[in-house]
Design a protein around this motif. Structure first.
Motif, PDB file in Angstrom:
ATOM      1  N   MET A   1      -1.369 -30.231  28.680  1.00  0.00           N
ATOM      2  CA  MET A   1      -0.742 -30.794  29.765  1.00  0.00           C
ATOM      3  C   MET A   1      -1.265 -32.341  30.078  1.00  0.00           C
ATOM      4  SD  MET A   1      -0.379 -29.772  33.700  1.00  0.00           S
ATOM      5  CE  MET A   1      -1.185 -28.323  33.507  1.00  0.00           C
ATOM      6  N   THR A   2      -0.561 -33.191  29.969  1.00  0.00           N
ATOM      7  CA  THR A   2      -0.560 -34.701  30.326  1.00  0.00           C
ATOM      8  C   THR A   2      -0.367 -35.169  31.766  1.00  0.00           C
ATOM      9  OG1 THR A   2       1.286 -35.189  29.198  1.00  0.00           O
ATOM     10  CG2 THR A   2      -0.532 -35.241  27.806  1.00  0.00           C
ATOM     11  N   VAL A   3      -0.877 -34.621  32.939  1.00  0.00           N
ATOM     12  CA  VAL A   3      -0.668 -35.288  34.306  1.00  0.00           C
ATOM     13  C   VAL A   3      -1.399 -36.297  34.263  1.00  0.00           C
ATOM     14  CG1 VAL A   3      -1.231 -34.529  36.596  1.00  0.00           C
ATOM     15  CG2 VAL A   3      -0.678 -32.758  34.798  1.00  0.00           C
ATOM     16  N   GLN A   4      -0.539 -37.214  34.864  1.00  0.00           N
ATOM     17  CA  GLN A   4      -0.709 -38.777  35.484  1.00  0.00           C
ATOM     18  C   GLN A   4      -1.005 -38.799  36.720  1.00  0.00           C
ATOM     19  OE1 GLN A   4      -1.042 -41.128  32.459  1.00  0.00           O
ATOM     20  NE2 GLN A   4      -0.974 -39.165  31.621  1.00  0.00           N
ATOM     21  N   GLU A   5      -1.755 -39.730  37.204  1.00  0.00           N
ATOM     22  CA  GLU A   5      -2.015 -40.396  38.614  1.00  0.00           C
ATOM     23  C   GLU A   5      -0.759 -40.566  39.145  1.00  0.00           C
ATOM     24  OE1 GLU A   5      -4.538 -43.327  41.265  1.00  0.00           O
ATOM     25  OE2 GLU A   5      -5.305 -42.988  39.245  1.00  0.00           O
ATOM     26  N   ILE A   6      -0.183 -40.388  40.363  1.00  0.00           N
ATOM     27  CA  ILE A   6       0.902 -40.848  40.975  1.00  0.00           C
ATOM     28  C   ILE A   6       0.476 -42.014  41.676  1.00  0.00           C
ATOM     29  CG2 ILE A   6       2.852 -40.172  42.497  1.00  0.00           C
ATOM     30  CD1 ILE A   6       2.872 -37.558  41.432  1.00  0.00           C
ATOM     31  N   ARG A   7       1.369 -43.176  41.669  1.00  0.00           N
ATOM     32  CA  ARG A   7       1.038 -44.273  42.451  1.00  0.00           C
ATOM     33  C   ARG A   7       1.882 -44.228  43.898  1.00  0.00           C
ATOM     34  NH1 ARG A   7       0.075 -48.840  39.150  1.00  0.00           N
ATOM     35  NH2 ARG A   7      -0.815 -48.026  37.217  1.00  0.00           N
ATOM     36  N   LEU A   8       0.948 -44.510  44.949  1.00  0.00           N
ATOM     37  CA  LEU A   8       1.225 -44.160  46.226  1.00  0.00           C
ATOM     38  C   LEU A   8       1.999 -45.539  46.894  1.00  0.00           C
ATOM     39  CD1 LEU A   8      -1.740 -42.216  47.430  1.00  0.00           C
ATOM     40  CD2 LEU A   8       0.473 -41.283  46.764  1.00  0.00           C
ATOM     41  N   PHE A   9       2.827 -45.169  48.111  1.00  0.00           N
ATOM     42  CA  PHE A   9       3.287 -46.240  48.773  1.00  0.00           C
ATOM     43  C   PHE A   9       2.306 -47.306  49.037  1.00  0.00           C
ATOM     44  CE2 PHE A   9       4.146 -48.455  52.747  1.00  0.00           C
ATOM     45  CZ  PHE A   9       5.360 -48.525  52.695  1.00  0.00           C
ATOM     46  N   GLY A  10       2.952 -48.375  48.723  1.00  0.00           N
ATOM     47  CA  GLY A  10       2.077 -49.873  48.911  1.00  0.00           C
ATOM     48  C   GLY A  10       1.876 -50.365  47.306  1.00  0.00           C
ATOM     49  N   ASP A  11       1.785 -49.607  46.294  1.00  0.00           N
ATOM     50  CA  ASP A  11       1.635 -50.176  44.962  1.00  0.00           C
ATOM     51  C   ASP A  11       2.794 -51.061  44.561  1.00  0.00           C
ATOM     52  OD1 ASP A  11       1.349 -50.470  42.168  1.00  0.00           O
ATOM     53  OD2 ASP A  11      -0.052 -48.688  42.357  1.00  0.00           O
ATOM     54  N   PRO A  12       2.629 -52.588  44.225  1.00  0.00           N
ATOM     55  CA  PRO A  12       3.838 -53.054  44.002  1.00  0.00           C
ATOM     56  C   PRO A  12       4.628 -52.524  42.747  1.00  0.00           C
ATOM     57  CG  PRO A  12       1.834 -54.376  43.994  1.00  0.00           C
ATOM     58  CD  PRO A  12       1.428 -52.858  44.033  1.00  0.00           C
ATOM     59  N   VAL A  13       4.151 -51.640  41.917  1.00  0.00           N
ATOM     60  CA  VAL A  13       5.060 -51.101  40.929  1.00  0.00           C
ATOM     61  C   VAL A  13       6.152 -50.228  41.451  1.00  0.00           C
ATOM     62  CG1 VAL A  13       3.776 -49.038  40.384  1.00  0.00           C
ATOM     63  CG2 VAL A  13       5.171 -50.109  38.384  1.00  0.00           C
ATOM     64  N   LEU A  14       6.141 -49.764  42.629  1.00  0.00           N
ATOM     65  CA  LEU A  14       7.380 -49.091  43.254  1.00  0.00           C
ATOM     66  C   LEU A  14       8.202 -49.923  43.776  1.00  0.00           C
ATOM     67  CD1 LEU A  14       4.892 -46.418  45.147  1.00  0.00           C
ATOM     68  CD2 LEU A  14       6.156 -46.098  42.906  1.00  0.00           C
ATOM     69  N   ARG A  15       8.136 -51.257  43.950  1.00  0.00           N
ATOM     70  CA  ARG A  15       8.974 -52.104  44.379  1.00  0.00           C
ATOM     71  C   ARG A  15       9.562 -53.159  43.253  1.00  0.00           C
ATOM     72  NH1 ARG A  15      11.487 -51.012  49.042  1.00  0.00           N
ATOM     73  NH2 ARG A  15       9.952 -50.501  50.624  1.00  0.00           N
ATOM     74  N   THR A  16       9.126 -52.771  42.136  1.00  0.00           N
ATOM     75  CA  THR A  16       9.401 -53.592  40.959  1.00  0.00           C
ATOM     76  C   THR A  16      10.703 -53.128  40.084  1.00  0.00           C
ATOM     77  OG1 THR A  16       7.313 -54.695  40.838  1.00  0.00           O
ATOM     78  CG2 THR A  16       8.613 -54.923  38.944  1.00  0.00           C
TER      79      THR A  16
ATOM     80  N   LEU B   1      10.610 -37.249  39.335  1.00  0.00           N
ATOM     81  CA  LEU B   1       9.487 -38.295  39.283  1.00  0.00           C
ATOM     82  C   LEU B   1      10.032 -39.261  38.294  1.00  0.00           C
ATOM     83  CD1 LEU B   1       6.448 -38.953  40.160  1.00  0.00           C
ATOM     84  CD2 LEU B   1       5.784 -37.599  37.556  1.00  0.00           C
ATOM     85  N   ALA B   2      10.118 -40.680  38.831  1.00  0.00           N
ATOM     86  CA  ALA B   2      10.393 -41.764  38.017  1.00  0.00           C
ATOM     87  C   ALA B   2       9.050 -42.364  37.276  1.00  0.00           C
ATOM     88  CB  ALA B   2      11.069 -42.788  38.995  1.00  0.00           C
ATOM     89  N   ALA B   3       9.571 -42.912  36.346  1.00  0.00           N
ATOM     90  CA  ALA B   3       8.313 -43.936  35.460  1.00  0.00           C
ATOM     91  C   ALA B   3       7.511 -44.741  36.515  1.00  0.00           C
ATOM     92  CB  ALA B   3       8.989 -44.401  34.145  1.00  0.00           C
ATOM     93  N   PRO B   4       8.229 -45.562  37.194  1.00  0.00           N
ATOM     94  CA  PRO B   4       7.274 -46.265  37.833  1.00  0.00           C
ATOM     95  C   PRO B   4       6.311 -45.651  38.968  1.00  0.00           C
ATOM     96  CG  PRO B   4       9.595 -47.055  37.979  1.00  0.00           C
ATOM     97  CD  PRO B   4       9.266 -45.906  37.465  1.00  0.00           C
ATOM     98  N   GLN B   5       6.612 -44.340  39.130  1.00  0.00           N
ATOM     99  CA  GLN B   5       5.744 -43.646  39.869  1.00  0.00           C
ATOM    100  C   GLN B   5       4.262 -43.255  39.354  1.00  0.00           C
ATOM    101  OE1 GLN B   5       8.828 -40.879  41.505  1.00  0.00           O
ATOM    102  NE2 GLN B   5       7.489 -41.017  43.095  1.00  0.00           N
ATOM    103  N   ILE B   6       4.430 -43.381  37.841  1.00  0.00           N
ATOM    104  CA  ILE B   6       3.083 -43.347  37.226  1.00  0.00           C
ATOM    105  C   ILE B   6       2.545 -44.573  36.556  1.00  0.00           C
ATOM    106  CG2 ILE B   6       3.335 -40.706  36.902  1.00  0.00           C
ATOM    107  CD1 ILE B   6       4.128 -41.410  34.050  1.00  0.00           C
ATOM    108  N   GLY B   7       3.098 -45.707  36.957  1.00  0.00           N
ATOM    109  CA  GLY B   7       2.718 -47.077  36.582  1.00  0.00           C
ATOM    110  C   GLY B   7       3.596 -47.391  35.386  1.00  0.00           C
ATOM    111  N   VAL B   8       4.792 -46.947  35.051  1.00  0.00           N
ATOM    112  CA  VAL B   8       5.186 -47.326  33.829  1.00  0.00           C
ATOM    113  C   VAL B   8       6.778 -48.186  34.201  1.00  0.00           C
ATOM    114  CG1 VAL B   8       6.357 -46.812  31.678  1.00  0.00           C
ATOM    115  CG2 VAL B   8       4.265 -45.489  32.515  1.00  0.00           C
TER     116      VAL B   8
END
Length: 181
Positions: free
Chosen positions: A1-16, A47-54
């Motif tokens: 399993m390759t569980v990634q950290e989820i980016r939280l509200f406020g992280d700029p990647v979520l608004r890009t 889950l969308a790719a930006p939510q794991i920083g991609v």
């Protein structure tokens, strides 16, 4: 399993806005696996790719025991019917607010190998597809809330134990009733 950290509200990647996928290669297949593994581990419907920083236009979903993904989605709405119900987000954990979405959607895109695919969604599947595609456009479901509910949501977020007040927050200037998908 390759569980990634989820980016939280406020992280700029979520608004890009995410970039279109152009290479359907081993790296993309690994990204899809990471998205699905992380989504299933967290118990999310999508889950969308930006939510794991991609910053790529890819999302996974798990709705009504159907697990899958879509690359470079383009949405069509066959009618004007709407639904209004609770919506949450793995990047805004533990908070849910009634959100207006379209009841029916047709999502066209590709699988991880570049083959064309189409998903016809209604109800929860439609909500999930719209929510995840919004992430790919740098839009959060909070942007679709009416002003009073958005104000309450922001207050709840600031009070949440996971919230980092050192991150600058920008509120979308777009119409909050979901008319700009």
């Amino acid at each position: 399993m390759t569980v990634q950290e989820i980016r939280l509200f406020g992280d700029p990647v979520l608004r890009t806005p995410a970039d279109p996928v152009v290479d359907f290669d081993k790296q993309l297949r690994k990204l899809v696996k990471n998205l699905i593994d992380t989504m299933l581990d967290e118990g999310g419907a999508g889950l969308a790719a930006p939510q794991i920083g991609v910053g790529l236009r890819v999302f996974s979903f798990d709705v009504d025991d159907v697990v899958g993904h879509l690359v470079n989605p383009v949405l069509e709405f066959p009618d004007e019917e709407e639904q209004d119900g609770p919506e949450g987000c793995l990047s805004i954990p533990g908070l849910y607010y009634d959100t207006v979405r379209r009841q029916n959607v047709i999502a066209k895109g590709h699988n991880e190998f570049g083959d064309p695919m189409q998903i016809v969604g209604t109800g929860l599947m439609s909500r999930c597809i719209q929510h995840e595609t919004d992430h790919l456009d740098g839009v959060l479901f909070l942007d679709r809330l009416d002003p009073e509910t958005r104000k309450k949501a922001m207050k709840d977020i600031r009070a949440a134990d996971w919230y980092d007040d050192g991150i600058q927050i920008k509120v979308s200037p777009h119409d909050s009733r979901g008319r700009f998908i």
